[in-house]
Design a protein around this motif. Structure first.
Motif, PDB file in Angstrom:
ATOM      1  N   VAL A   1     -17.414 -30.590  68.801  1.00  7.90           N
ATOM      2  CA  VAL A   1     -16.648 -29.809  69.109  1.00  7.90           C
ATOM      3  C   VAL A   1     -17.442 -28.222  68.950  1.00  7.90           C
ATOM      4  CG1 VAL A   1     -14.564 -28.100  69.879  1.00  7.90           C
ATOM      5  CG2 VAL A   1     -14.630 -31.078  69.946  1.00  7.90           C
ATOM      6  N   GLU A   2     -18.114 -27.670  69.206  1.00 10.07           N
ATOM      7  CA  GLU A   2     -18.745 -26.241  68.669  1.00 10.07           C
ATOM      8  C   GLU A   2     -17.165 -25.161  67.717  1.00 10.07           C
ATOM      9  OE1 GLU A   2     -21.384 -25.914  68.454  1.00 10.07           O
ATOM     10  OE2 GLU A   2     -22.263 -27.950  69.017  1.00 10.07           O
ATOM     11  N   GLY A   3     -17.613 -25.008  66.838  1.00  8.98           N
ATOM     12  CA  GLY A   3     -17.011 -23.646  66.913  1.00  8.98           C
ATOM     13  C   GLY A   3     -15.767 -24.118  66.230  1.00  8.98           C
ATOM     14  N   SER A   4     -14.928 -24.330  64.792  1.00  6.40           N
ATOM     15  CA  SER A   4     -14.025 -24.347  63.980  1.00  6.40           C
ATOM     16  C   SER A   4     -12.770 -24.424  65.003  1.00  6.40           C
ATOM     17  CB  SER A   4     -13.950 -23.052  62.334  1.00  6.40           C
ATOM     18  OG  SER A   4     -13.835 -22.606  62.603  1.00  6.40           O
ATOM     19  N   GLY A   5     -12.708 -23.219  65.037  1.00  3.42           N
ATOM     20  CA  GLY A   5     -11.337 -23.191  66.380  1.00  3.42           C
ATOM     21  C   GLY A   5     -10.775 -23.707  67.621  1.00  3.42           C
ATOM     22  N   ASN A   6     -12.023 -23.928  68.101  1.00  3.92           N
ATOM     23  CA  ASN A   6     -11.916 -24.759  69.395  1.00  3.92           C
ATOM     24  C   ASN A   6     -11.736 -26.425  68.478  1.00  3.92           C
ATOM     25  OD1 ASN A   6     -12.317 -22.912  71.369  1.00  3.92           O
ATOM     26  ND2 ASN A   6     -14.441 -23.461  70.961  1.00  3.92           N
ATOM     27  N   ARG A   7     -12.082 -26.644  67.078  1.00  2.00           N
ATOM     28  CA  ARG A   7     -12.161 -28.398  66.812  1.00  2.00           C
ATOM     29  C   ARG A   7     -10.736 -27.977  66.137  1.00  2.00           C
ATOM     30  NH1 ARG A   7     -16.337 -28.186  62.937  1.00  2.00           N
ATOM     31  NH2 ARG A   7     -14.887 -27.448  61.755  1.00  2.00           N
ATOM     32  N   PHE A   8      -9.865 -26.656  65.691  1.00  3.13           N
ATOM     33  CA  PHE A   8      -8.662 -27.390  65.286  1.00  3.13           C
ATOM     34  C   PHE A   8      -7.873 -27.110  66.669  1.00  3.13           C
ATOM     35  CE2 PHE A   8      -4.461 -25.946  64.118  1.00  3.13           C
ATOM     36  CZ  PHE A   8      -4.305 -26.248  62.478  1.00  3.13           C
ATOM     37  N   ASP A   9      -8.055 -26.604  67.508  1.00  6.45           N
ATOM     38  CA  ASP A   9      -7.367 -26.742  68.565  1.00  6.45           C
ATOM     39  C   ASP A   9      -7.659 -28.394  69.293  1.00  6.45           C
ATOM     40  OD1 ASP A   9      -6.770 -24.188  68.781  1.00  6.45           O
ATOM     41  OD2 ASP A   9      -7.995 -23.938  70.611  1.00  6.45           O
ATOM     42  N   ARG A  10      -8.501 -29.160  69.193  1.00  3.49           N
ATOM     43  CA  ARG A  10      -8.914 -30.821  69.951  1.00  3.49           C
ATOM     44  C   ARG A  10      -7.980 -32.204  68.824  1.00  3.49           C
ATOM     45  NH1 ARG A  10      -8.614 -33.863  73.792  1.00  3.49           N
ATOM     46  NH2 ARG A  10     -10.553 -35.954  73.156  1.00  3.49           N
ATOM     47  N   GLU A  11      -8.319 -31.238  67.682  1.00  4.12           N
ATOM     48  CA  GLU A  11      -7.976 -31.863  66.643  1.00  4.12           C
ATOM     49  C   GLU A  11      -5.572 -31.654  66.518  1.00  4.12           C
ATOM     50  OE1 GLU A  11     -10.594 -31.690  63.259  1.00  4.12           O
ATOM     51  OE2 GLU A  11      -9.750 -30.492  63.571  1.00  4.12           O
ATOM     52  N   GLU A  12      -5.277 -30.259  67.002  1.00  5.01           N
ATOM     53  CA  GLU A  12      -4.109 -30.115  67.158  1.00  5.01           C
ATOM     54  C   GLU A  12      -3.985 -31.701  68.666  1.00  5.01           C
ATOM     55  OE1 GLU A  12      -1.040 -26.399  67.696  1.00  5.01           O
ATOM     56  OE2 GLU A  12      -2.866 -26.562  68.793  1.00  5.01           O
ATOM     57  N   GLN A  13      -4.501 -30.970  69.872  1.00  4.75           N
ATOM     58  CA  GLN A  13      -3.950 -31.455  71.077  1.00  4.75           C
ATOM     59  C   GLN A  13      -3.814 -33.480  70.423  1.00  4.75           C
ATOM     60  OE1 GLN A  13      -7.145 -31.337  73.757  1.00  4.75           O
ATOM     61  NE2 GLN A  13      -6.033 -33.107  75.698  1.00  4.75           N
ATOM     62  N   LEU A  14      -4.948 -33.464  70.081  1.00  5.16           N
ATOM     63  CA  LEU A  14      -5.000 -35.161  69.775  1.00  5.16           C
ATOM     64  C   LEU A  14      -4.046 -35.628  68.767  1.00  5.16           C
ATOM     65  CD1 LEU A  14      -8.813 -35.802  69.187  1.00  5.16           C
ATOM     66  CD2 LEU A  14      -7.183 -36.478  70.812  1.00  5.16           C
ATOM     67  N   THR A  15      -3.088 -34.694  68.099  1.00  3.49           N
ATOM     68  CA  THR A  15      -2.333 -35.076  66.660  1.00  3.49           C
ATOM     69  C   THR A  15      -1.178 -35.572  67.432  1.00  3.49           C
ATOM     70  OG1 THR A  15      -3.481 -34.495  65.660  1.00  3.49           O
ATOM     71  CG2 THR A  15      -1.155 -34.525  64.781  1.00  3.49           C
TER      72      THR A  15
END
Length: 541
Positions: free
Chosen positions: A224-238
């Motif tokens: 996932v490009e970008g730390s913000g987008n990565r955080f969003d994806r991790e939050e969704q999966l969690t």
């Protein structure tokens, strides 16, 4: 002569590279038990000791380049310079190979010495190159056996070093049997001894005692490009883990790109996630701190009321990756690859964190879906679960996991990120190290990666559940078996290295003593030559 030397040099490079096929991704683990034989046979036929040392060096260069070839796209030609330098460690080993395996009337006696001294010499090479400032213990020969249960039993006794010693011993025995007819009986006896030793360890070595189960989730967002987008994806999966009875959720290395004291919005989101899932979150922050100089990579535990105060700063950094040694002198090396433009800072000490039981932490207690009254939860006893965090590169160091277990860790957690090497052998190689750390310490080990491979291994090094490959973006739940007891390796440490060093030192002292005795031994007296009698001239008639 020049062409012959060039040909032998090319053969040495290729022979040294052959053992790399035993490591993931090919994982031809059985090849390790014969992969050194071509290299050994080449060195023993060298015309001189100097040439044998040279071919030992070149073979070491080939081995290092093959095991670390996935670094080429990132560090480019600098990896060749590193391999040329570290390959010199195998030069004395090459000289010793020729000394002990060359043909001669005393081949049987020297072959017996080779079966002891050559594995010891190999362990010394692995020990020296495992120093963190020289690149660390990546590609140790014994780590190729991460999925072989009898070898993992040996690992629990003497660490990865004992597995390396076994592999080299088998290779030396095969080389001696092929090249030295007078030493075949000795070589075959050594092979039988290796088999008997492994069988004995399998039958009689102590094993860990089961001590319940903990449910751990690993979140792998993928590329996932970008730390913000990565955080969003991790939050969704969690969020998908809510109601599944998870005791701990682990995110990968650099999963949070800002300091939580500087970003209260991220802190609030993580706190809310902990409440929603009913579990602590172990995240990894890669950022500057407001009141401390430099960038740290830190494992941070977050609970239902925010960060718990438990955090661990990475201690062993990747040279020419996360920092440049002696940057004022070697700063030019950063331009050859993707080394950090600003050195990361080191942590001061290892940390064992406590994860309280769900019902004691004020978290909503939920029964996992699809389970009955005997559902798996977090039966961790008084004080909760004790976890020992490692960050990426640190999972390669046996001493770090051993220290954490001696400090009371019940589960080892490795947070990693190999996105720079996504389509190479690196992710699978890195994940396999968790199996070795688990077998060495009798403690389950979870390897959580940002982009794969993520995997979990039980106290004996066996795989738990399914792995998340580099093509996955998912959250996976694992029922991880816990264990009691102290493994021989945790109790006695790196004893194979100490034994190898003592053996080589003893052999060197004995060889020096023999040489000095020969030098000072008086020459045997020689019998005087008989006096020449004068010959009388023949009288002529």
């Amino acid at each position: 002569m020049g062409r012959s030397r060039l040909g032998r040099s090319v053969l040495a490079l290729g022979a040294g590279a052959l053992p790399a096929l035993a490591f993931p991704t090919p994982s031809l683990w059985w090849l390790a038990y014969g992969a050194l034989v071509p290299w050994l046979l080449l060195i023993r036929s060298a015309p001189s000791g100097r040439r044998a040392a040279c071919e030992g060096w070149l073979g070491g260069v080939g081995f290092l380049l093959a095991v670390h070839h996935w670094l080429l796209p990132v560090v480019h030609g600098f990896i060749v310079l590193v391999a040329l330098g570290l390959g010199m460690l195998w030069a004395p080993w090459g000289w010793l190979v020729r000394r002990l395996l060359a043909p001669g009337p005393d081949a049987g006696r020297r072959a017996a010495g080779a079966l002891v001294l050559l594995p010891c010499g190999w362990l010394m090479v692995e020990s020296v190159r495992s120093w963190q400032y020289l690149g660390g213990p990546w590609g140790l020969l014994g780590s190729s056996q991460w999925q072989v249960q009898p070898a993992l039993r040996l690992v629990s006794i003497g660490g990865v070093w004992l597995a390396s010693a076994l592999i080299v011993t088998v290779n030396v025995a095969l080389a001696a049997a092929l090249a030295l007819p007078r030493a075949r009986a000795t070589a075959l006896t050594a092979l039988v001894g290796c088999v008997a030793g492994v069988a004995g360890a399998w039958c009689w070595a102590p094993v860990p005692e089961r001590a319940g189960t903990v449910r751990i989730a690993v979140v792998q967002p993928g590329v996932v490009e970008g730390s913000g987008n990565r955080f969003d994806r991790e939050e969704q999966l969690t969020r998908e883990l809510a109601g599944r009875g998870v005791g701990l959720v682990v995110w990968g290395e650099s999963s949070v790109g800002a300091d939580l004291t500087e970003r209260p919005d991220l802190r609030r989101r993580l706190t809310a996630l902990s409440r929603t899932v009913g579990a602590r979150l172990l995240v990894n922050v890669d950022a500057k701190r407001p009141r401390q100089p430099g960038i740290y990579k830190s494992a941070v535990l977050v609970g239902p009321h925010g960060p718990t105060g438990d955090h661990y700063d990475k201690m062993r950094l990747v040279p020419f990756g996360e920092y440049v040694p002696a940057r004022s002198v070697l700063g030019w090396a950063a331009s050859l690859g993707t080394a950090a433009h600003e050195d990361r800072r080191r942590g001061a000490k290892s940390v064992v964190m406590r994860v309280p039981d769900a019902d004691r932490a004020g978290l909503p207690t939920r029964r996992p879906r699809g389970t009955g009254t005997g559902s798996l939860s977090v039966p961790t006893g008084i004080g909760g679960l004790r976890i020992g965090p490692l960050v990426c590169f640190e999972s390669a160091f046996p001493d770090m996991s051993r220290r954490l277990v001696r400090d009371g860790a019940q589960v080892l957690i490795a947070q990693s990120a190999t996105s720079s090497f996504q389509h190479s052998w690196a992710p699978a190689q890195h994940a396999s190290l968790a199996a070795l750390r688990a077998a060495e310490t009798w403690r389950p080990t979870a390897h959580a990666s940002l982009t794969g491979v993520s995997a979990v291994f039980g106290p004996r090094g066996t795989s738990v559940g399914h792995r998340l490959g580099t093509d996955r973006s998912a959250a996976a739940v694992y029922d991880v078996p816990l264990a009691r007891g102290t493994s021989p390796y945790v109790r006695f440490g790196d004893w194979p290295l100490y034994a190898a060093a003592l053996t080589l030192l003893t052999a060197a002292v004995l060889a020096t003593g023999r040489a000095l005795r020969r030098r000072h031994r008086p020459a045997p007296p020689t019998a005087p030559l008989p006096e020449r009698q004068p010959t009388a001239d023949r009288a002529s008639d």
